[in-house]
Design an enzyme around this catalytic site. Structure first.
Site, PDB file in Angstrom:
ATOM      1  N   ASP A  67       1.004  -1.145   0.086  1.00  0.00           N
ATOM      2  CA  ASP A  67       0.264  -0.631   0.447  1.00  0.00           C
ATOM      3  C   ASP A  67       0.928   0.935   0.075  1.00  0.00           C
ATOM      4  O   ASP A  67       1.594   0.751   0.187  1.00  0.00           O
ATOM      5  CB  ASP A  67      -0.352   0.257   1.144  1.00  0.00           C
ATOM      6  N   ASN A 136      -6.564  -2.619  14.414  1.00  0.00           N
ATOM      7  CA  ASN A 136      -8.603  -3.602  14.225  1.00  0.00           C
ATOM      8  C   ASN A 136      -8.520  -4.186  13.582  1.00  0.00           C
ATOM      9  O   ASN A 136      -9.596  -4.602  12.376  1.00  0.00           O
ATOM     10  CB  ASN A 136      -9.095  -2.256  13.694  1.00  0.00           C
ATOM     11  N   HIS A 138      -7.282  -4.495  10.280  1.00  0.00           N
ATOM     12  CA  HIS A 138      -6.552  -4.443   9.000  1.00  0.00           C
ATOM     13  C   HIS A 138      -5.691  -4.677   8.264  1.00  0.00           C
ATOM     14  O   HIS A 138      -4.523  -5.291   8.870  1.00  0.00           O
ATOM     15  CB  HIS A 138      -6.813  -3.077   8.942  1.00  0.00           C
ATOM     16  N   GLU A 143      -9.276  -1.837   5.840  1.00  0.00           N
ATOM     17  CA  GLU A 143      -9.973  -1.317   6.923  1.00  0.00           C
ATOM     18  C   GLU A 143     -11.762  -2.260   7.346  1.00  0.00           C
ATOM     19  O   GLU A 143     -12.678  -2.789   6.247  1.00  0.00           O
ATOM     20  CB  GLU A 143     -10.524  -0.149   6.972  1.00  0.00           C
TER      21      GLU A 143
HETATM   22  C1  GLP Z   1      -0.225   0.527   8.752  1.00  0.00           C
HETATM   23  C2  GLP Z   1      -0.154  -0.502   6.782  1.00  0.00           C
HETATM   24  C3  GLP Z   1      -0.442  -2.245   7.200  1.00  0.00           C
HETATM   25  C4  GLP Z   1       0.792  -2.227   9.206  1.00  0.00           C
HETATM   26  C5  GLP Z   1      -0.658  -1.238  10.781  1.00  0.00           C
HETATM   27  C6  GLP Z   1       0.356  -1.882  11.599  1.00  0.00           C
HETATM   28  O1  GLP Z   1      -1.328   0.437   8.784  1.00  0.00           O
HETATM   29  N1  GLP Z   1      -0.783   0.039   6.112  1.00  0.00           N
HETATM   30  O2  GLP Z   1       0.489  -2.852   6.690  1.00  0.00           O
HETATM   31  O3  GLP Z   1       0.206  -3.650   9.041  1.00  0.00           O
HETATM   32  O4  GLP Z   1       0.520  -0.523   9.704  1.00  0.00           O
HETATM   33  O5  GLP Z   1       1.435  -1.497  11.617  1.00  0.00           O
HETATM   34  P1  GLP Z   1       2.643  -1.128  13.039  1.00  0.00           P
HETATM   35  O6  GLP Z   1       3.246  -2.976  12.765  1.00  0.00           O
HETATM   36  O7  GLP Z   1       3.320  -0.211  12.922  1.00  0.00           O
HETATM   37  O8  GLP Z   1       1.749  -1.984  13.775  1.00  0.00           O
END
Ligand code: GLP
Length: 240
Positions: A67, A136, A138, A143
């Protein structure tokens, strides 16, 4: 789903890197699906170490990231392109022209999404997709919603995600409210999916991933429909 519970973040990162290193050795021209977020950073560090030590090479590897924020320029220091360059690509022997991140400045995001999926399909789909999970549930930026998208698409971020990601920006108001994300289709077509989840705030998602139900309101639960998923988490995420 294969579950690996680790003592701590360091062990999670080493275990994840080992799985990727094995794939690189078995298939040097493999296609990797990569993820951002703070969770995979330690694993990328391990891969950089192994590459510098000559144990693995990225010379013939192709990558597709999940993404990118929208709209955001690739050279913005919070863009996912910048993240990937700084946490992995700049430090290993990868050919950068084979690394792909959705274009956060695409004039036509729908066309960008379609072309991105087509490129993944033409490459033969990813051999291994790395995933983190949002608090959450995702994955990528898919989402929680009644209906999830199959294709790569432009999406609005939830308040929870904007708040969780505000720590990386000067203020919450600077967090882009939209992103282009791979949909569930390209994720689920990966041959192997490697999910990393660490810390107490991921306990909700991990527990939902380990029960016997699926719901689009916790997108990570849909991974139960895939036949080769490895979930690496630490004790805090597992036990809560
Ligand atoms: C972002 C990314 C996700 C990732 C998530 C969790 O929202 N788009 O791909 O998994 O963050 O992030 P973290 O690893 O910092 O908790």
């Amino acid at each position: 789903m294969k579950l690996i519970v680790c003592e701590n973040y360091g062990e999670m990162s080493e275990k994840g890197a080992k799985i990727i290193a094995e794939l690189l050795k078995a298939k040097p021209n493999c296609i990797l699906g990569l993820a951002t977020g703070s969770t995979p950073v330690g694993m990328y560090e391990e891969l950089v170490k192994m590459n510098k030590a000559g144990e693995i090479t990225f010379k013939d590897v192709t990558t597709y990231n999940l993404d990118e924020y929208y709209p955001l320029a690739p050279d913005h220091d919070q863009s996912y392109r910048y993240f990937m360059n700084h946490n992995l690509f700049n430090h290993v022997d990868i050919d950068k022209s084979r690394t792909h991140v959705p274009n956060g400045l695409a004039g036509d995001p729908a066309a960008e999404g379609e072309a991105y999926d087509k490129a993944i399909e033409n490459a033969g789909y990813t051999d291994l997709q790395v995933l983190g999970v949002g608090q959450n549930g995702h994955i990528g930026f898919n989402e929680p919603e009644e209906e999830l998208y199959v294709g790569t698409h432009l999406t609005a971020l939830t308040e929870n995600t904007i708040e969780a990601n505000a720590r990386f920006f000067a203020s919450k108001d600077d967090v882009p409210t939209r992103a282009i994300t791979m949909g569930m289709g390209s994720i689920m077509k990966a041959r192997t999916i490697l999910v990393l989840a660490g810390g107490k705030n991921k306990h909700f998602v991990v527990s939902k991933m380990l029960d016997d139900r699926i719901t689009a309101f916790v997108p990570a639960t849909l991974l139960k429909l895939h036949k080769d998923v490895i979930l690496i988490c630490d004790k805090a995420a597992y036990e809560g």
